[in-house]
Design a protein around this motif. Structure first.
Motif, PDB file in Angstrom:
ATOM      1  N   LEU A 387       0.709  -1.241  -0.051  1.00 37.14           N
ATOM      2  CA  LEU A 387       0.045  -0.013  -0.181  1.00 37.14           C
ATOM      3  C   LEU A 387       0.903   1.336   0.020  1.00 37.14           C
ATOM      4  O   LEU A 387       1.882   1.236   0.669  1.00 37.14           O
ATOM      5  N   ILE A 421      -2.839   1.639   9.756  1.00 35.13           N
ATOM      6  CA  ILE A 421      -2.236   0.300   9.114  1.00 35.13           C
ATOM      7  C   ILE A 421      -1.862  -0.571  10.151  1.00 35.13           C
ATOM      8  O   ILE A 421      -2.264  -1.605  10.012  1.00 35.13           O
ATOM      9  N   GLU A 422      -1.422  -0.283  11.289  1.00 29.22           N
ATOM     10  CA  GLU A 422      -0.862  -1.255  12.435  1.00 29.22           C
ATOM     11  C   GLU A 422      -2.211  -1.894  13.064  1.00 29.22           C
ATOM     12  O   GLU A 422      -2.424  -3.084  13.260  1.00 29.22           O
ATOM     13  N   ASN A 424      -4.746  -2.671  11.481  1.00 31.65           N
ATOM     14  CA  ASN A 424      -5.308  -3.583  10.368  1.00 31.65           C
ATOM     15  C   ASN A 424      -4.259  -4.655  10.137  1.00 31.65           C
ATOM     16  O   ASN A 424      -4.271  -5.525   8.932  1.00 31.65           O
ATOM     17  N   GLY A 426      -0.856  -4.206   9.288  1.00 30.26           N
ATOM     18  CA  GLY A 426       0.167  -3.985   8.499  1.00 30.26           C
ATOM     19  C   GLY A 426       1.246  -3.486   8.969  1.00 30.26           C
ATOM     20  O   GLY A 426       1.518  -3.310  10.161  1.00 30.26           O
ATOM     21  N   LEU A 428       4.281  -0.974   8.673  1.00 35.12           N
ATOM     22  CA  LEU A 428       4.695   0.345   8.526  1.00 35.12           C
ATOM     23  C   LEU A 428       6.090   0.340   7.704  1.00 35.12           C
ATOM     24  O   LEU A 428       6.998   0.415   8.658  1.00 35.12           O
ATOM     25  N   ALA A 438       3.186   0.794   3.238  1.00 38.78           N
ATOM     26  CA  ALA A 438       2.996  -0.200   4.165  1.00 38.78           C
ATOM     27  C   ALA A 438       3.102  -1.604   3.605  1.00 38.78           C
ATOM     28  O   ALA A 438       2.345  -1.732   2.143  1.00 38.78           O
ATOM     29  N   PHE A 440       1.566  -5.580   3.675  1.00 35.65           N
ATOM     30  CA  PHE A 440       0.685  -6.591   4.356  1.00 35.65           C
ATOM     31  C   PHE A 440       0.794  -7.961   4.035  1.00 35.65           C
ATOM     32  O   PHE A 440       1.060  -8.175   2.793  1.00 35.65           O
ATOM     33  N   ALA A 453      -5.298  -4.885   3.648  1.00 30.57           N
ATOM     34  CA  ALA A 453      -4.673  -3.710   2.967  1.00 30.57           C
ATOM     35  C   ALA A 453      -6.080  -3.062   2.886  1.00 30.57           C
ATOM     36  O   ALA A 453      -6.112  -1.484   2.906  1.00 30.57           O
ATOM     37  N   ALA A 456      -7.215  -1.342   5.932  1.00 31.36           N
ATOM     38  CA  ALA A 456      -6.523  -0.365   6.095  1.00 31.36           C
ATOM     39  C   ALA A 456      -6.930   0.879   5.384  1.00 31.36           C
ATOM     40  O   ALA A 456      -6.711   2.094   5.805  1.00 31.36           O
ATOM     41  N   MET A 460      -7.894   4.425   6.952  1.00 34.46           N
ATOM     42  CA  MET A 460      -7.034   5.697   6.712  1.00 34.46           C
ATOM     43  C   MET A 460      -7.768   6.814   6.456  1.00 34.46           C
ATOM     44  O   MET A 460      -7.664   7.877   6.823  1.00 34.46           O
TER      45      MET A 460
END
Length: 571
Positions: A387, A421-422, A424, A426, A428, A438, A440, A453, A456, A460
């Motif tokens: 991503l 991100i985190e 979900n 992922g 970073l 990011a 995943f 993703a 996320a 976001m």
């Protein structure tokens, strides 16, 4: 690791072999001695209350360590630890470039026997040989009232033994993931306990000194101990014999240095090639770590060459066929960190022919890098979702803002996007200007990675909406974001140099995801993701689909275009 390998690792025979390794025996015997010393210091600390409390604590202490099991365990630990330590020092081929902390630990260890020998003989030995009651009052009277110099020697011996043990514990525990958090507390305790013990010793010694001014008390006390002139003569004669043995051991250690110097000059040499063109030679029988240090090559070794941390691991690029197979200890460490094929521990490997090697960790590697780590950190090809996100018109926003305002807003943006991100699942990867990358699926299936993703991306967008509302007074216009997502096969690993090292991915799929993020700007939409992502995630929601040309790809790519990522369904 297969099920059969796991079963073999857990077999009683294998566990027993691991326990009987010299390193394991030295560690276990050291832990027993450290337990004895800790309880001894705690007993000393009771002197802060009174001499009577000190004697009461000694009763429990003696009941434990002078029982048959306690005696066997203590003397077996002391003998084993001393013999294995001397064996290691005698067999060590070189101390060049040995870290200062290890030299300090060795020096403290060598200082312990001459400092405590008289105390050991004057307490436990005379008790067993002559039935002397070696109470705290007996000890304090002899070394504080009778011969004050010995109170200084004994106190110094206690401090030296304690810090030698603490250094040993530090070298062992720093390889544990929890140790970094516990270090401040343990460090404080390591300083507080000897201070309390010495203060308690001093307080009780003054109490004994006050009692000794009474002639009747002194006469009755000396009669009750069971000690006499013959006992004193025996103690010092045994002390002198013990000191002679210690001097002979020290001379033996010095002779071993001369032996290895002569042996190195006569021994057949092997040549080691390093990636930067350096080439060094070392004697057959030395470990690769020792050869590196002899040649002045900086090499990581957090555990000091004990085969515990794995930070000295190298990749053998040439000459692997000539190497002896790894020992059980080396195999266990390599399996623990998921080392790739062709990896060996420099501290355990003894080259017998020329080699070409590449250290896998920087020379200043930390204990954290010796923890068990996922295999992909070594470099793996994996199918993951990537991503990319970028703020729109942020340059325009920053033109008429003070630097403080720009930094404040961009940090808020990074915090909101990083949380999304985190949360979900992922990883970073990095912030690039006002952009985000990011990954995943580092430890998930590609299908799960694609779903996470997309989730996320929706999070976001939600976070950006929250941020726009909370910073309304700072923003002339709402901030907008563009997101691109693609899935594909990439090379994942820990890449970079020094402090700039991080987990990242390289490959065509990464470039494609970046291009999709750029297309979101061209389409004036918030989210663009490839059809591969949609199919793997099971996406069936409404979207605008197009075939687009991606620079660097031969065939057009079908993409899904979403105006507002907040409308994505939760998957």
């Amino acid at each position: 690791m297969t099920t059969s390998e796991q079963a073999e690792d857990q077999s009683p025979t294998r566990r027993m072999k691991q326990f009987l390794r010299p390193e394991s025996l030295r560690l276990f015997s050291g832990l027993v001695l450290m337990l004895f010393l800790t309880l001894h210091l705690l007993n000393h600390s009771l002197g802060l209350l009174s001499l009577e409390a000190m004697e009461a604590g000694r009763t429990a202490f003696v009941a434990l360590w002078r029982s048959v099991p306690g005696t066997v365990m203590l003397f077996a630990a002391a003998t084993t630890h001393l013999c294995l330590a001397l064996y290691k020092l005698l067999s060590k081929r070189s101390f060049r470039r040995t870290p200062a902390k290890e030299i300090l630990q060795i020096g403290l260890g060598l200082a312990i026997p001459p400092l405590i020998i008289l105390h050991v003989i004057g307490t436990r030995f005379v008790h067993e040989a002559f039935g002397v009651t070696d109470s705290y009052t007996y000890v304090l009277y002899n070394i504080w009232v009778g011969a004050p110099l010995y109170s200084l020697i004994q106190s110094l011996g206690l401090v030296v033994a304690w810090f030698h043990g603490c250094l040993g514990l530090h070298f062992w525990l720093r390889l544990k993931p929890w140790y970094e958090r516990a270090y401040p507390s343990l460090y404080s305790l390591s300083l507080i306990l000897p201070l309390l013990a010495l203060t308690g010793f001093l307080q009780a010694a003054r109490e004994v000194e006050a009692l000794s001014t009474n002639a009747d008390w002194r006469t009755a006390f000396l009669a009750s101990t069971g000690a006499n002139a013959e006992t004193v003569q025996w103690v010092f004669a045994l002390r002198d014999g013990g000191m002679t043995i210690l001097i002979l051991i020290l001379l033996g250690l010095l002779a071993s240095r001369v032996f290895w110097i002569i042996h190195f000059r006569r021994q057949r040499m092997v040549s080691i090639h390093y990636p930067n063109g350096q080439r060094i030679s070392g004697p057959v029988g030395s470990t690769l770590l020792e050869i590196s240090r002899l040649g002045g090559i900086p090499h990581a070794s957090v555990c000091g060459g004990r085969g515990r941390c794995s930070t000295c691991r190298v990749h053998i690029s040439e000459g692997a066929d000539s190497l002896p197979p790894p020992s059980d200890q080396e195999l266990a460490v390599l399996k623990r960190v998921g080392a790739a094929e062709g990896t060996r521990l420099a501290c355990q490997l003894q080259p017998v022919a020329n080699l070409a090697v590449a250290p896998l960790l920087p020379a200043k590697a930390t204990p954290r890098q010796g923890f068990p780590r996922p295999g992909y950190l070594q470099g793996q090809e994996r199918i993951i979702a990537i991503l990319f996100a970028d703020l729109r018109a942020f340059t325009q926003f920053s033109e008429d803002k003070l630097p403080y305002d720009v930094v404040f807003v961009i940090n808020q943006y990074f915090r909101h996007m990083g949380d999304a991100i985190e949360k979900n699942g992922g990883h970073l990867d990095k912030f690039i200007g006002d952009g985000v990358m990011a990954l995943f699926g580092l430890e998930d299936t590609p299908e799960s990675a694609c779903r996470k993703a997309l989730n996320a991306a929706r999070s976001m967008a939600d976070e950006l909406d929250i941020m726009n509302r909370s910073l309304k007074s700072h923003l002339a216009f709402p901030l907008r974001i563009g997101i691109g997502i693609h899935v594909g096969s990439v090379i994942v690993g820990e890449m970079g140099y020094g402090k700039a090292t991080s987990i990242t991915a390289i490959g065509d799929a990464v470039n494609t995801a970046s291009r999709l993020e750029a297309l979101s700007k061209d389409f004036d939409r918030e989210l663009v993701f490839s059809d591969q992502v949609a199919r793997r995630a099971g996406f069936t929601g409404p979207s605008e689909q197009r075939k687009v040309e991606i620079r660097g790809r031969k065939d057009p790519l079908t993409v899904h275009i979403i105006k507002d990522a907040r409308t994505l369904p939760d998957r």
